[in-house]
Design a protein around this motif. Structure first.
Motif, PDB file in Angstrom:
ATOM      1  N   ILE A 109       4.738   6.590  -1.487  1.00 29.84           N
ATOM      2  CA  ILE A 109       5.445   7.091  -0.305  1.00 29.84           C
ATOM      3  C   ILE A 109       6.922   6.720  -0.413  1.00 29.84           C
ATOM      4  O   ILE A 109       7.272   5.559  -0.613  1.00 29.84           O
ATOM      5  CB  ILE A 109       4.848   6.505   0.984  1.00 29.84           C
ATOM      6  CG1 ILE A 109       3.343   6.807   1.069  1.00 29.84           C
ATOM      7  CG2 ILE A 109       5.587   7.034   2.201  1.00 29.84           C
ATOM      8  CD1 ILE A 109       3.019   8.275   1.135  1.00 29.84           C
ATOM      9  N   GLU A 149       7.321   2.559  -7.700  1.00 28.76           N
ATOM     10  CA  GLU A 149       5.966   2.141  -8.009  1.00 28.76           C
ATOM     11  C   GLU A 149       5.993   0.654  -8.350  1.00 28.76           C
ATOM     12  O   GLU A 149       7.061   0.092  -8.624  1.00 28.76           O
ATOM     13  CB  GLU A 149       5.394   2.949  -9.186  1.00 28.76           C
ATOM     14  CG  GLU A 149       5.171   4.425  -8.850  1.00 28.76           C
ATOM     15  CD  GLU A 149       4.605   5.205 -10.025  1.00 28.76           C
ATOM     16  OE1 GLU A 149       4.745   4.729 -11.165  1.00 28.76           O
ATOM     17  OE2 GLU A 149       4.028   6.275  -9.801  1.00 28.76           O
ATOM     18  N   SER A 175      -1.374   2.902 -10.353  1.00 27.34           N
ATOM     19  CA  SER A 175      -2.449   3.074  -9.374  1.00 27.34           C
ATOM     20  C   SER A 175      -2.613   4.528  -8.981  1.00 27.34           C
ATOM     21  O   SER A 175      -3.690   4.945  -8.552  1.00 27.34           O
ATOM     22  CB  SER A 175      -2.152   2.233  -8.125  1.00 27.34           C
ATOM     23  OG  SER A 175      -0.908   2.604  -7.567  1.00 27.34           O
ATOM     24  N   LYS A 176      -1.549   5.308  -9.128  1.00 26.35           N
ATOM     25  CA  LYS A 176      -1.623   6.736  -8.839  1.00 26.35           C
ATOM     26  C   LYS A 176      -1.123   7.496 -10.051  1.00 26.35           C
ATOM     27  O   LYS A 176       0.074   7.587 -10.291  1.00 26.35           O
ATOM     28  CB  LYS A 176      -0.775   7.084  -7.602  1.00 26.35           C
ATOM     29  CG  LYS A 176      -0.886   8.547  -7.195  1.00 26.35           C
ATOM     30  CD  LYS A 176      -0.135   8.817  -5.909  1.00 26.35           C
ATOM     31  CE  LYS A 176      -0.286  10.264  -5.476  1.00 26.35           C
ATOM     32  NZ  LYS A 176       0.435  10.543  -4.203  1.00 26.35           N
ATOM     33  N   ARG A 216       0.901   4.107  -2.941  1.00 31.87           N
ATOM     34  CA  ARG A 216       0.652   5.518  -2.650  1.00 31.87           C
ATOM     35  C   ARG A 216       1.826   6.406  -3.023  1.00 31.87           C
ATOM     36  O   ARG A 216       1.726   7.637  -2.937  1.00 31.87           O
ATOM     37  CB  ARG A 216       0.327   5.679  -1.164  1.00 31.87           C
ATOM     38  CG  ARG A 216      -1.029   5.114  -0.765  1.00 31.87           C
ATOM     39  CD  ARG A 216      -1.142   4.911   0.735  1.00 31.87           C
ATOM     40  NE  ARG A 216      -0.857   6.116   1.503  1.00 31.87           N
ATOM     41  CZ  ARG A 216      -0.792   6.157   2.835  1.00 31.87           C
ATOM     42  NH1 ARG A 216      -1.011   5.032   3.525  1.00 31.87           N
ATOM     43  NH2 ARG A 216      -0.525   7.270   3.457  1.00 31.87           N
ATOM     44  N   GLU A 272       0.831  -1.207   0.000  1.00 30.19           N
ATOM     45  CA  GLU A 272       0.000   0.000   0.000  1.00 30.19           C
ATOM     46  C   GLU A 272       0.868   1.261   0.000  1.00 30.19           C
ATOM     47  O   GLU A 272       0.551   2.235  -0.685  1.00 30.19           O
ATOM     48  CB  GLU A 272      -0.928  -0.004   1.208  1.00 30.19           C
ATOM     49  CG  GLU A 272      -1.892   1.179   1.214  1.00 30.19           C
ATOM     50  CD  GLU A 272      -3.013   1.036   2.233  1.00 30.19           C
ATOM     51  OE1 GLU A 272      -3.609   2.070   2.578  1.00 30.19           O
ATOM     52  OE2 GLU A 272      -3.259  -0.099   2.675  1.00 30.19           O
ATOM     53  N   LEU A 273       1.962   1.248   0.742  1.00 34.00           N
ATOM     54  CA  LEU A 273       2.864   2.407   0.757  1.00 34.00           C
ATOM     55  C   LEU A 273       3.481   2.636  -0.616  1.00 34.00           C
ATOM     56  O   LEU A 273       3.602   3.777  -1.078  1.00 34.00           O
ATOM     57  CB  LEU A 273       3.960   2.207   1.800  1.00 34.00           C
ATOM     58  CG  LEU A 273       3.525   2.277   3.275  1.00 34.00           C
ATOM     59  CD1 LEU A 273       4.664   1.869   4.182  1.00 34.00           C
ATOM     60  CD2 LEU A 273       3.042   3.675   3.622  1.00 34.00           C
ATOM     61  N   ARG A 304       0.064  10.419 -12.182  1.00 31.86           N
ATOM     62  CA  ARG A 304       0.703  11.693 -11.903  1.00 31.86           C
ATOM     63  C   ARG A 304       0.763  12.513 -13.182  1.00 31.86           C
ATOM     64  O   ARG A 304       0.986  11.961 -14.267  1.00 31.86           O
ATOM     65  CB  ARG A 304       2.108  11.485 -11.346  1.00 31.86           C
ATOM     66  CG  ARG A 304       2.148  10.611 -10.084  1.00 31.86           C
ATOM     67  CD  ARG A 304       3.576  10.332  -9.676  1.00 31.86           C
ATOM     68  NE  ARG A 304       3.659   9.348  -8.612  1.00 31.86           N
ATOM     69  CZ  ARG A 304       3.635   9.638  -7.315  1.00 31.86           C
ATOM     70  NH1 ARG A 304       3.519  10.897  -6.946  1.00 31.86           N
ATOM     71  NH2 ARG A 304       3.727   8.689  -6.402  1.00 31.86           N
TER      72      ARG A 304
END
Length: 501
Positions: free
Chosen positions: A221, A391, A429-430, A219, A215-216, A432
């Motif tokens: 992170i 990622e 998933s994210k 996201r 999950e990190l 940008r």
């Protein structure tokens, strides 16, 4: 050889050896130096290793080896090891001369007696120094000062002088310069503190370490080591007592460069309330109870394989989800931790899953490809930050204008219906803002076939199966080399945000 901070620096030793050579009419033809390296073990003494290799291979173009004294040859705890390396030189006809010793190394009984005594003294001196250093560091750690290297995530090192005045924060690789200075451990930025608290709360709430790491990464992170989060990293955070406000010293030790030992908790040296508390003590203790309970309930390797074999006979096919659905049974993450991967566990029970999973063996190679490409882009494209944000299928790099360069690697596979090569492109998933680089691998999935340069919006929401025809139709900017790709990136960034496929 010693470091410059010790009594006999490299320059002093070389000067003494040069004087000895001039006095005895010897010419120095080669110099071997182990600068700043402990003489306890030969593993890291590249200078001594190079000398021994040259002597044994016959490449040595000299007949004498000049050493300052016996201790400079090495402070080996087994004195026979020091004698062994000297004997290797002797067999090759190369004589070892100790320039600052009171005896001649002539092979006489007195010479042998002196050398053995000096070797014992050098080994004993290392043991005494080790004891003194440990006593000093233990006292400093007990007072709440930080003794050690790089701290964990969401932690920083603050340098203070003898009066307690701050000299600023130390970056990675920096050390204090004055013996009277001290280092304090401090809590890091609020966003990192929030992540640590979320990790503990998620774990206590029932999430596995692997799920937290995934999950990190999803996201975006970034951690303190600039690498993707993994199970081991999450585990270290969960076991780190620093987050409760205590510093801890002597959790592990490797006395005189020996085998690393995990010390009992009773031997740990704590600095209580040495820094701001990041995680409440009751949450930390709850996490420790979960970890300890799992250790107590740990199944042996044979028991794990037996349960997996029974499950395979019952279900017929195994998968990550199928293993996790068994109530009260070992999780798929446990099998991965114990055997390295589920496929390794499958192989041990003779189960061969359907499908080709060879791509899993090359994940490390694909990650290295992304890192290498990111380094080339950062080095040649102005305005691009050097840090790679990890990622799941690649990574991304920040541009100073607020946009990003996303890097993706897609594997090659054979389309069973169209009977041609294909590549599957999925959205991150994210998403940008900015541009995206898609690296297509060749048929063997070993080397880049080409590089596709496109905008973020041209990546479809649903997975896209790309054949050569699809690639030619949808993506015009394709490059055969990284150099061509970098030139294309420079052109796109120069034109601004109006990007198209």
């Amino acid at each position: 050889m010693s470091t410059d901070r010790q009594q006999y620096s490299i320059a002093n030793q070389m000067a003494l050896i040069a004087a000895y050579a001039a006095e005895h009419r010897l010419t120095i033809v080669r110099t071997y130096i182990d600068e700043g390296i402990s003489g306890l073990r030969i593993n890291n003494q590249l200078g001594l290793i190079g000398l021994i290799n040259d002597v044994q291979s016959g490449a040595a173009d000299f007949g004498n080896v000049l050493v300052r004294d016996v201790s400079r040859w090495g402070r080996f705890q087994d004195t026979d090891e020091s004698a062994y390396y000297e004997f290797i030189c002797k067999l090759a006809g190369v004589k070892v001369l100790y320039c600052a010793e009171v005896f001649e190394n002539d092979g006489s009984p007195m010479s042998g007696l002196w050398k053995n005594m000096k070797r014992l003294m050098a080994a004993e001196d290392s043991r005494n120094q080790s004891a003194k250093v440990f006593a000093g560091q233990s006292r400093i750690a007990g007072l709440g000062y930080w003794v050690g290297g790089r701290p964990g995530f969401a932690l920083r090192r603050e340098l203070i002088d003898a009066t307690g005045k701050s000299r600023g924060f130390l970056e990675h690789g920096q050390q204090k310069a004055l013996q009277t200075d001290r280092v304090l451990l401090r809590a890091g930025p609020p966003d990192e503190i929030a992540i640590v608290r979320w990790i503990f709360e998620s774990f206590v709430g029932g999430k596995e370490e692997t799920a937290i790491a995934r999950e990190l990464n999803a996201r975006g992170i970034v951690n303190h080591r600039r690498v993707p989060w993994n199970l081991q990293m999450i585990g270290r955070i969960l076991r780190n007592e620093n987050y409760t406000g205590n510093t801890v010293y002597y959790r592990t030790s490797n006395y005189l460069r020996g085998r690393r030992v995990i010390n009992a908790k009773a031997k740990w040296i704590r600095g209580v309330a040495a820094l701001e508390q990041i995680v409440p003590r009751k949450v930390f203790d709850a996490a420790q109870r979960i970890i300890e309970r799992r250790i107590r309930q740990r199944l042996s390797t044979d028991e794990l394989l037996k349960k997996l074999r029974v499950l395979q006979h019952r279900l017929g096919a195994l998968s990550h989800n199928a293993i996790n659905r068994v109530k009260g049974g070992p999780s798929a993450d446990l099998y991965e931790r114990r055997f390295g991967s589920l496929r390794n566990a499958y192989a041990l029970i003779g189960y061969v899953p359907d499908g080709d999973y060879s791509y899993l063996d090359t994940r490390g190679e694909r990650a290295n490809l992304i890192k290498q490409l990111a380094a080339e882009i950062a080095g040649r494209v102005s305005g691009v930050g050097p840090d790679l944000i990890a990622e799941r299928a690649g990574g991304c790099m920040a541009v100073k204008d607020g946009s990003f360069i996303s890097l993706r690697v897609v594997r090659c596979w054979k389309h069973s219906q169209k009977h041609c090569l294909a590549w599957t492109l999925r959205r991150s998933s994210k998403q940008r803002p900015g541009i995206t680089v898609v690296v297509r691998l060749d048929e063997q999935n070993k080397q880049p076939l080409d590089y596709i340069l496109t905008s973020r919006d041209s990546i479809p929401k649903r997975p896209l199966i790309m054949t050569e025809a699809v690639v030619r139709k949808r993506y015009r900017r394709r490059f055969e080399s990284a150099a061509g790709l970098i030139h294309g990136i420079q052109m796109m960034l120069a034109r601004g945000p109006r990007l198209s496929s």
